[in-house]
Design a protein around this motif. Structure first.
Motif, PDB file in Angstrom:
ATOM      1  N   ALA A  14       0.792  -1.080   0.177  1.00 19.51           N
ATOM      2  CA  ALA A  14      -0.033   0.297   0.113  1.00 19.51           C
ATOM      3  C   ALA A  14       0.862   1.123   0.128  1.00 19.51           C
ATOM      4  CB  ALA A  14      -0.859  -0.057   1.318  1.00 19.51           C
ATOM      5  N   LEU A  15       2.165   1.509   0.530  1.00 21.02           N
ATOM      6  CA  LEU A  15       3.052   2.613   0.941  1.00 21.02           C
ATOM      7  C   LEU A  15       3.744   2.993  -0.589  1.00 21.02           C
ATOM      8  CD1 LEU A  15       4.075   2.368   4.624  1.00 21.02           C
ATOM      9  CD2 LEU A  15       2.830   3.950   2.794  1.00 21.02           C
ATOM     10  N   GLU A  16       3.801   1.925  -1.247  1.00 26.94           N
ATOM     11  CA  GLU A  16       4.982   1.871  -2.459  1.00 26.94           C
ATOM     12  C   GLU A  16       4.139   2.233  -3.429  1.00 26.94           C
ATOM     13  OE1 GLU A  16       6.576  -2.846  -2.174  1.00 26.94           O
ATOM     14  OE2 GLU A  16       5.611  -2.676  -3.845  1.00 26.94           O
ATOM     15  N   GLU A  17       2.455   1.506  -3.493  1.00 23.16           N
ATOM     16  CA  GLU A  17       1.435   2.307  -4.352  1.00 23.16           C
ATOM     17  C   GLU A  17       0.839   3.802  -3.751  1.00 23.16           C
ATOM     18  OE1 GLU A  17      -1.427   2.214  -7.122  1.00 23.16           O
ATOM     19  OE2 GLU A  17       0.477   0.962  -6.864  1.00 23.16           O
ATOM     20  N   GLN A  18       1.150   4.118  -2.594  1.00 30.45           N
ATOM     21  CA  GLN A  18       0.991   5.308  -2.237  1.00 30.45           C
ATOM     22  C   GLN A  18       2.348   6.519  -2.809  1.00 30.45           C
ATOM     23  OE1 GLN A  18       0.355   6.356   1.959  1.00 30.45           O
ATOM     24  NE2 GLN A  18       0.549   8.730   1.574  1.00 30.45           N
ATOM     25  N   VAL A  19       3.838   5.995  -2.903  1.00 30.07           N
ATOM     26  CA  VAL A  19       5.037   6.837  -2.828  1.00 30.07           C
ATOM     27  C   VAL A  19       5.280   6.662  -5.085  1.00 30.07           C
ATOM     28  CG1 VAL A  19       7.560   6.776  -3.244  1.00 30.07           C
ATOM     29  CG2 VAL A  19       5.837   6.426  -0.916  1.00 30.07           C
ATOM     30  N   MET A  20       4.810   5.772  -5.476  1.00 30.15           N
ATOM     31  CA  MET A  20       4.156   5.845  -6.833  1.00 30.15           C
ATOM     32  C   MET A  20       3.590   6.468  -7.247  1.00 30.15           C
ATOM     33  SD  MET A  20       6.556   3.343  -7.960  1.00 30.15           S
ATOM     34  CE  MET A  20       6.452   4.045  -9.716  1.00 30.15           C
ATOM     35  N   GLN A  21       2.396   6.609  -6.856  1.00 28.22           N
ATOM     36  CA  GLN A  21       1.480   7.714  -7.146  1.00 28.22           C
ATOM     37  C   GLN A  21       1.331   9.264  -6.682  1.00 28.22           C
ATOM     38  OE1 GLN A  21      -1.721   7.202  -9.233  1.00 28.22           O
ATOM     39  NE2 GLN A  21      -0.621   4.968  -8.760  1.00 28.22           N
ATOM     40  N   GLU A  22       2.039   8.978  -5.508  1.00 27.17           N
ATOM     41  CA  GLU A  22       2.563  10.627  -4.553  1.00 27.17           C
ATOM     42  C   GLU A  22       3.628  11.386  -5.158  1.00 27.17           C
ATOM     43  OE1 GLU A  22       0.598  10.341  -0.682  1.00 27.17           O
ATOM     44  OE2 GLU A  22      -1.488  10.050  -1.399  1.00 27.17           O
ATOM     45  N   VAL A  23       4.457  10.825  -4.744  1.00 27.79           N
ATOM     46  CA  VAL A  23       5.694  11.219  -5.332  1.00 27.79           C
ATOM     47  C   VAL A  23       6.221  10.340  -6.988  1.00 27.79           C
ATOM     48  CG1 VAL A  23       8.064  10.748  -4.857  1.00 27.79           C
ATOM     49  CG2 VAL A  23       6.343  11.049  -3.135  1.00 27.79           C
ATOM     50  N   VAL A  24       6.538   9.430  -6.987  1.00 28.72           N
ATOM     51  CA  VAL A  24       6.997   9.595  -8.900  1.00 28.72           C
ATOM     52  C   VAL A  24       6.384   9.785  -9.701  1.00 28.72           C
ATOM     53  CG1 VAL A  24       7.595   7.471 -10.036  1.00 28.72           C
ATOM     54  CG2 VAL A  24       8.016   7.283  -7.391  1.00 28.72           C
ATOM     55  N   GLY A  25       5.095   9.488  -9.843  1.00 27.52           N
ATOM     56  CA  GLY A  25       4.211   9.999 -10.675  1.00 27.52           C
ATOM     57  C   GLY A  25       4.410  11.448 -10.938  1.00 27.52           C
ATOM     58  N   PRO A  26       4.069  12.348  -9.929  1.00 27.66           N
ATOM     59  CA  PRO A  26       4.474  13.893 -10.248  1.00 27.66           C
ATOM     60  C   PRO A  26       5.341  14.303 -10.398  1.00 27.66           C
ATOM     61  CG  PRO A  26       2.944  13.844  -8.238  1.00 27.66           C
ATOM     62  CD  PRO A  26       4.010  12.027  -8.976  1.00 27.66           C
ATOM     63  N   VAL A  27       6.852  13.398  -9.995  1.00 24.77           N
ATOM     64  CA  VAL A  27       8.277  14.052 -10.655  1.00 24.77           C
ATOM     65  C   VAL A  27       8.067  13.520 -12.367  1.00 24.77           C
ATOM     66  CG1 VAL A  27      10.549  12.991 -10.635  1.00 24.77           C
ATOM     67  CG2 VAL A  27       9.533  13.236  -8.473  1.00 24.77           C
TER      68      VAL A  27
END
Ligand code: GLY
Length: 238
Positions: free
Chosen positions: A58-71
């Motif tokens: 769940a945290l991996e998914e959150q980081v992909m959505q909220e951090v990596v995607g915006p980068v």
């Protein structure tokens, strides 16, 4: 300058970005302090485990959505699309994951636990990264855990002597799924393997879970004969 103070365990997530899209690689947790119980001076890293025990799906998914995607989107929008490895250094706070650093590289010693778990050809992944075709690239991973224990020269990260002899690397690699990565070694004129750096070896092993990977890595370490070195005994200990 006033900055927000945050606290919590650290963990890292690694993604590949092709300028347009991103795929998750894996997660890892580093141990930065020189001595057991996170004591002593800060180092480049004395050992690591992958996957990071505290970064669940769940945290991996959150980081992909909220951090990596915006980068990915932000860098493309600014006209500087990024293609390569993104190392997201995180602190897992009570308010959720917070970014503490980005690096455009694999970590050391994180690479020594991530790459042994990779079951897809790394060159193909790199080509998909440069060709902007990551969106249909299938990256496969060994579900087992990997632990690496760094063996460093006595004195590191302060001053240390060079030239001490290291023996029995081959014996360590007789432990199942154990590999020894060299960072600070050289072959002397007489054929002896000697230490010439601060962090000298990283002994990595796979295991069905974190505890068995840890056991295998330390079984490898125990076989190495190096009077001039030291290592932490609590890497990946829960
Ligand atoms: N192990 C930390 C780093 O590579 O930045």
């Amino acid at each position: 300058m006033i900055e927000q103070r945050i606290s919590g365990p650290e963990a890292s997530l690694f993604a590949l970005l092709d300028g347009d899209s991103a795929i998750l690689m894996a997660t890892a947790q580093d141990h930065k302090r020189a001595y057991d119980n996170d004591e002593g001076p800060n180092t480049g890293g004395m050992g690591a485990i992958s996957p990071a025990p505290r970064l669940d799906k769940a945290l991996e998914e959150q980081v992909m959505q909220e951090v990596v995607g915006p980068v990915v989107r932000g860098m493309a929008a600014e006209g500087t699309p990024y293609r390569g490895v993104l190392y997201v250094g995180l602190m897992l706070t009570e308010d959720g994951p917070q970014v503490i650093e980005f690096n455009c590289r694999f970590g050391d010693p994180e690479a020594q636990v991530i790459l042994p778990r990779l079951r897809t050809d790394l060159v193909s992944a790199m080509l998909a990264t440069t060709n902007a075709s990551l969106h249909h690239f299938d990256m496969r991973w060994d579900p087992r855990a990997a632990v690496t224990v760094v063996m460093a020269s006595k004195g590191y990260p302060g001053s240390y002597e060079k030239g001490s002899i290291i023996r029995a690397i081959d014996a360590a690699e007789t432990v199942p799924d154990c590999n020894v990565f060299h960072a600070g070694t050289a072959l002397a004129d007489n054929g002896n393997l000697i230490a010439v750096g601060g962090r000298v070896l990283a002994v990595t092993a796979l295991g069905d879970d974190a505890e068995s990977a840890r056991r295998n890595a330390y079984a490898g370490v125990a076989k190495i004969d190096w009077q001039g070195g030291f290592y932490r005994s609590d890497i990946a200990k829960t």
